[in-house]
Design an enzyme around this catalytic site. Structure first.
Site, PDB file in Angstrom:
ATOM      1  N   ASP A 212     -27.640 -59.210  29.908  1.00  0.00           N
ATOM      2  CA  ASP A 212     -28.817 -58.522  30.444  1.00  0.00           C
ATOM      3  C   ASP A 212     -28.444 -57.099  30.871  1.00  0.00           C
ATOM      4  OD1 ASP A 212     -31.589 -58.541  31.463  1.00  0.00           O
ATOM      5  OD2 ASP A 212     -30.592 -58.348  33.411  1.00  0.00           O
ATOM      6  N   LYS A 216     -29.552 -53.285  29.300  1.00  0.00           N
ATOM      7  CA  LYS A 216     -30.072 -52.188  30.124  1.00  0.00           C
ATOM      8  C   LYS A 216     -29.298 -50.890  29.889  1.00  0.00           C
ATOM      9  CE  LYS A 216     -32.078 -55.172  33.651  1.00  0.00           C
ATOM     10  NZ  LYS A 216     -31.814 -55.933  34.889  1.00  0.00           N
TER      11      LYS A 216
END
Lengths: 348, 348
Positions: A212, A216
């Site tokens: 994750d 980003k």
């Protein structure tokens, strides 16, 4: 507005729209109307607007069974002025619709990271669909939820700044874990504690694998014009290899425990030097990474607390970094960020 | 674009426009044209755009003697589409023109704080001129230069957030002074050092009287809808009363020296408790203040370094504050912030 997804973020967004729409209307700024609501079960389209006081009941009673393609096609066919499609799902099917919306003049606002982490060629095409038509594609909440990270990078770049480095702690879960972990604790117990407090995904491996965070930092690097893909991010997975095969969560924690001593050695050495351990995403010198790094007391991430996100931007204009810090996850801050994106889109 | 003021900010802005305009044009986004340049001596208006490679010479040779009213009136009379007036002066005469520009559909972008610190009734009228016509009045650089402070507050308010408190170190000068001052130093020497490094105004009393900080916290409070005036800010003046009458800077520093022992006592006590001294602007409970405050190691301002600005926003959505930190003064960051405001204004 056409909303897809009525989970924690979508649901909170509807609450914000309900409360704010009347104020915006009174101030004669806009007349916000939610003309479509859909979720994993049902869909409802009302060109004249859906009454938001009890949208749940209306959707349940009057909604049709969900058919994603049909919902999106209807939103397009209605051809309403100033339409905005808001994707509050985590699905990767929806992003296939974005270029079609943009080409049809429908703005797209989303916290969903899928579209912006696609293969570079697809990503470029998507962004070109928006910019060449003056239609907006906004996704501030892709990184740091409501924190103004993406807009700030866009503003610097468009004003001719040259960004040398971006560093961030971009996971509330990993922030919490390393803001609290000391040599007095066992690492597995801290992870368990984070899970009990609701800071992790139901399966904490999804946080600990760093993917994750990798997505980003990829998104931020693409704002700087870097043409990289998710496979280019050097990611440190904090779960031991064998734990990926764990049958269930209990089994996973048993396997994680085996590494407690190893982690304790690592944190112990760092503590002695007065430094701290942080899970940091970094874009520098054309390279992307996400992993554990030691920071000294001069580093802007040293004093981080709670489960805050933090981003530091080092550039020609900001040789001493521009730093943004605050809650980077949660229904309210994410929904508020999506709402701000909607207002910026329609106030144009 | 019609620019007024070609000092450090206005001059740097013209450099940014020159470099970025061709890129924006190539990407088929906008065709930015500077149609007017004026400063304290001359003014030049060219409806077809001024060549920016040697605007100084053109202004010198072809410019007319400055006449503010005539310059502003011409900008209005030309009635060009998407006109933006950019006030890079520190004058308070120019702000009288803002409502006229806005009513005529000309957007206004400025780092000048004068308009936003006027009497409340005048302030309200000005902002209504903009909002009721969909014309933009942007002034992000009023506080913290290029840091995204004002937009962030506007976004939170418009998404229904309830801000309880804003705290900030809003002066680069006072930031530098108190990030460096310890009981081993004399306060007057630190101020002198800051002046030698070019961090203060030529007359440091203008920084030490706190009025610039007071104006900034007033502007932030007005974004929250507080109806207060500059006289409502409780401001601590760091120059001793008698020094206001000092004939010259040397004389001022002599008078300031008399208070070195008193300040040393104060900082000594604070150091012993492990805390630090900061000049903090605060908006809380309907009250505005600017003055010295003691902060402990848990406070977000404790670890501030250099001459950075910092702002902490405490709200329903951010009970743990949203914090923004970075250079809050300087030609480049201010001009970059003004340029970002211009792009947001015309991309609407």
């Amino acid at each position: 507005l056409f909303l897809l997804g009525t989970g924690v973020v979508g649901g909170t967004l509807l609450k914000i729209i309900k409360d704010q729409a009347s104020k915006l209307f009174e101030r004669q700024l806009f007349n916000l109307q939610v003309c479509g609501i859909a979720n994993i079960e049902s869909m409802l389209i009302r060109p004249d607007g859906i009454e938001l006081n009890n949208w749940q009941k209306t959707l349940e009673k009057k909604g049709l069974n969900i058919d994603l393609d049909s919902y999106c096609q209807q939103a397009m066919d209605l051809n309403l002025k100033h339409s905005v499609f808001i994707d509050c799902t985590a699905s990767d099917q929806t992003s296939e619709w974005y270029p079609r919306f943009l080409k049809a003049g429908i703005h797209v606002v989303t916290p969903n990271k899928k579209a912006n982490t696609q293969e570079m060629a697809v990503y470029k095409k998507l962004h070109k669909s928006a910019s060449s038509r003056g239609v907006k594609f906004r996704y501030e909440t892709n990184v740091g939820a409501g924190l103004p990270v993406i807009q700030t990078i866009q503003d610097l770049i468009s004003a001719g700044d040259n960004i040398h480095k971006i560093e961030g702690i971009l996971s509330g879960t990993l922030s919490y874990i390393f803001n609290n972990y000391t040599s007095k604790d066992s690492f597995s117990a801290i992870v368990k504690n984070a899970r009990d407090k609701g800071y992790t995904e139901p399966d904490p491996r999804e946080d600990l694998n760093g993917m994750d965070v990798a997505r980003k930092i990829l998104i931020l690097s693409r704002e700087m014009g870097w043409e990289l893909n998710i496979t280019d991010v050097d990611v440190e997975n904090l779960s031991p290899v064998e734990s990926m095969k764990a049958k269930n969560i209990e089994n996973y924690f048993e396997l994680l425990q085996k590494y407690d001593d190893q982690m304790r050695d690592r944190i112990g050495k760092i503590e002695k030097s007065g430094n701290r351990l942080r899970y940091i995403a970094r874009a520098e010198g054309g390279k992307l990474s996400a992993g554990l790094k030691e920071v000294d007391s001069e580093h802007p991430f040293y004093g981080l607390q709670g489960s805050d996100n933090i981003v530091a931007i080092y550039s020609d204009y900001y040789p001493i970094p521009l730093v943004i810090r605050g809650a980077g996850a949660g229904a309210e801050v994410t929904a508020a960020g999506v709402f701000a994106d909607i207002l910026k889109t329609i106030s144009g």
